[in-house]
Design an enzyme around this catalytic site. Structure first.
Site, PDB file in Angstrom:
ATOM      1  N   SER A 145      42.797   3.414 -50.318  1.00  0.00           N
ATOM      2  CA  SER A 145      42.639   4.714 -49.864  1.00  0.00           C
ATOM      3  C   SER A 145      43.419   5.764 -50.950  1.00  0.00           C
ATOM      4  O   SER A 145      42.996   6.814 -51.269  1.00  0.00           O
ATOM      5  CB  SER A 145      42.693   4.965 -48.485  1.00  0.00           C
ATOM      6  OG  SER A 145      42.006   4.269 -47.830  1.00  0.00           O
ATOM      7  N   HIS A 158      37.291  -1.693 -47.626  1.00  0.00           N
ATOM      8  CA  HIS A 158      37.301  -1.989 -46.239  1.00  0.00           C
ATOM      9  C   HIS A 158      36.000  -2.238 -45.842  1.00  0.00           C
ATOM     10  O   HIS A 158      36.018  -3.115 -44.865  1.00  0.00           O
ATOM     11  CB  HIS A 158      37.590  -0.654 -45.458  1.00  0.00           C
ATOM     12  CG  HIS A 158      38.924   0.117 -45.768  1.00  0.00           C
ATOM     13  ND1 HIS A 158      39.126   1.461 -46.117  1.00  0.00           N
ATOM     14  CD2 HIS A 158      40.113  -0.245 -45.592  1.00  0.00           C
ATOM     15  CE1 HIS A 158      40.486   1.798 -46.324  1.00  0.00           C
ATOM     16  NE2 HIS A 158      41.058   0.812 -45.815  1.00  0.00           N
ATOM     17  N   ARG A 200      44.696  -7.815 -50.963  1.00  0.00           N
ATOM     18  CA  ARG A 200      44.135  -7.545 -52.439  1.00  0.00           C
ATOM     19  C   ARG A 200      44.927  -8.135 -53.567  1.00  0.00           C
ATOM     20  O   ARG A 200      44.402  -8.404 -54.513  1.00  0.00           O
ATOM     21  CB  ARG A 200      44.163  -5.958 -52.457  1.00  0.00           C
ATOM     22  CG  ARG A 200      43.198  -5.170 -51.773  1.00  0.00           C
ATOM     23  CD  ARG A 200      43.450  -3.801 -51.593  1.00  0.00           C
ATOM     24  NE  ARG A 200      44.660  -3.680 -50.789  1.00  0.00           N
ATOM     25  CZ  ARG A 200      45.235  -2.583 -50.132  1.00  0.00           C
ATOM     26  NH1 ARG A 200      44.370  -1.294 -50.577  1.00  0.00           N
ATOM     27  NH2 ARG A 200      45.934  -2.503 -49.199  1.00  0.00           N
ATOM     28  N   LYS A 214      53.002   9.835 -39.612  1.00  0.00           N
ATOM     29  CA  LYS A 214      52.149   9.917 -40.955  1.00  0.00           C
ATOM     30  C   LYS A 214      51.309  10.956 -41.173  1.00  0.00           C
ATOM     31  O   LYS A 214      50.705  11.542 -40.302  1.00  0.00           O
ATOM     32  CB  LYS A 214      51.454   8.512 -41.008  1.00  0.00           C
ATOM     33  CG  LYS A 214      51.898   7.666 -42.205  1.00  0.00           C
ATOM     34  CD  LYS A 214      51.048   6.346 -42.275  1.00  0.00           C
ATOM     35  CE  LYS A 214      50.258   6.338 -43.456  1.00  0.00           C
ATOM     36  NZ  LYS A 214      49.422   4.961 -43.722  1.00  0.00           N
TER      37      LYS A 214
HETATM   38  P1  ADP Z   1      45.035   1.385 -47.577  1.00  0.00           P
HETATM   39  O1  ADP Z   1      46.076   0.525 -47.572  1.00  0.00           O
HETATM   40  O2  ADP Z   1      43.887   1.464 -48.400  1.00  0.00           O
HETATM   41  O3  ADP Z   1      45.710   2.692 -46.967  1.00  0.00           O
HETATM   42  P2  ADP Z   1      44.338   0.717 -44.801  1.00  0.00           P
HETATM   43  O4  ADP Z   1      45.814   1.034 -44.122  1.00  0.00           O
HETATM   44  O5  ADP Z   1      43.260   1.631 -44.052  1.00  0.00           O
HETATM   45  O6  ADP Z   1      44.323   0.783 -46.267  1.00  0.00           O
HETATM   46  O7  ADP Z   1      44.077  -0.757 -44.561  1.00  0.00           O
HETATM   47  C1  ADP Z   1      43.375  -1.490 -43.661  1.00  0.00           C
HETATM   48  C2  ADP Z   1      43.106  -2.924 -44.035  1.00  0.00           C
HETATM   49  O8  ADP Z   1      42.123  -3.090 -44.956  1.00  0.00           O
HETATM   50  C3  ADP Z   1      44.257  -3.555 -44.549  1.00  0.00           C
HETATM   51  O9  ADP Z   1      44.208  -5.007 -44.285  1.00  0.00           O
HETATM   52  C4  ADP Z   1      44.147  -3.638 -46.021  1.00  0.00           C
HETATM   53  O10 ADP Z   1      44.754  -4.539 -46.675  1.00  0.00           O
HETATM   54  C5  ADP Z   1      42.666  -3.603 -46.028  1.00  0.00           C
HETATM   55  N1  ADP Z   1      42.007  -3.042 -47.221  1.00  0.00           N
HETATM   56  C6  ADP Z   1      42.355  -1.843 -47.940  1.00  0.00           C
HETATM   57  N2  ADP Z   1      41.770  -1.699 -49.130  1.00  0.00           N
HETATM   58  C7  ADP Z   1      40.975  -2.908 -49.340  1.00  0.00           C
HETATM   59  C8  ADP Z   1      40.229  -3.506 -50.325  1.00  0.00           C
HETATM   60  N3  ADP Z   1      39.972  -2.747 -51.522  1.00  0.00           N
HETATM   61  N4  ADP Z   1      39.727  -4.803 -50.468  1.00  0.00           N
HETATM   62  C9  ADP Z   1      40.086  -5.393 -49.270  1.00  0.00           C
HETATM   63  N5  ADP Z   1      40.705  -5.090 -48.210  1.00  0.00           N
HETATM   64  C10 ADP Z   1      41.208  -3.849 -48.353  1.00  0.00           C
END
Ligand code: ADP
Length: 163
Positions: free
Chosen positions: A130, A19, A92, A43
């Site tokens: 996460s 992130h 990703r 959630k």
């Molecule tokens: P997760 O899928 O890890 O629960 P979130 O819902 O918090 O994450 O995702 C928020 C944004 O961050 C999304 O666009 C997700 O694709 C992106 N994201 C999550 N992890 C990564 C990563 N390792 N590299 C790049 N983008 C990421």
């Protein structure tokens, strides 16, 4: 000229280096970046909203044009409210693509002014989510490659509390 505000939405439960990479790169491209935590009452999250806000604030404290906020309901409504029409998401793997495409089309259908930008995850972080970090936490493993130290400490503490 009008300042261009980008929204980086997500659960951030907790924030990871994946992130952080997307947030930092967005901050280079846009005048202002809002890291917007989605509050979905259906959630279950490991960390409370306040805890997630605090961890993100700790992460972004040295980047002047980034701030953290939260929203519930539709992202397009939130975007309008803060005067933005730009969403930035990270990609990703191919497995992210289908869901992200649906999300983009849905947001566009709800508000045709919304533009979603995708950034390829940095190679070194592309396997981090996460959920996977939560899955390996609580066993004393070194998580320093995936999350900042204060997030790692919070994770270990939280996992101990939960037993
Ligand atoms: P997760 O899928 O890890 O629960 P979130 O819902 O918090 O994450 O995702 C928020 C944004 O961050 C999304 O666009 C997700 O694709 C992106 N994201 C999550 N992890 C990564 C990563 N390792 N590299 C790049 N983008 C990421």
């Amino acid at each position: 000229m009008k300042r261009k505000i980008a929204i980086v939405p997500g659960s951030f439960d907790p924030i990871t280096y994946g992130h952080i990479d997307i947030i930092k790169r967005s901050a280079e491209l846009f005048d202002e970046v809002i890291v917007a935590i989605l509050v979905n009452p259906d959630k279950k999250y490991l960390f409370s909203l306040d805890e997630r806000v605090e961890m993100i604030n700790e992460t972004i404290k040295e980047i002047p044009n980034v701030k953290v906020d939260s929203f519930s309901g539709l992202l397009v409504n939130y975007a309008k409210q803060v005067g933005s029409n730009v969403i930035v998401r990270g990609l990703r793997a191919v497995s992210d693509f289908e869901y992200e495409m649906q999300l983009t089309f849905m947001n566009k259908a709800l508000d045709e002014n919304i533009e979603t930008f995708y950034m390829m995850a940095n190679k070194q972080y592309s396997f981090i989510s996460s959920s996977i970090v939560k899955g390996v936490s609580g066993f004393g493993a070194d998580l320093s490659k995936f999350v900042p130290e204060y997030v790692e400490e919070r994770l270990e503490k939280k996992m101990k509390e939960r037993g």
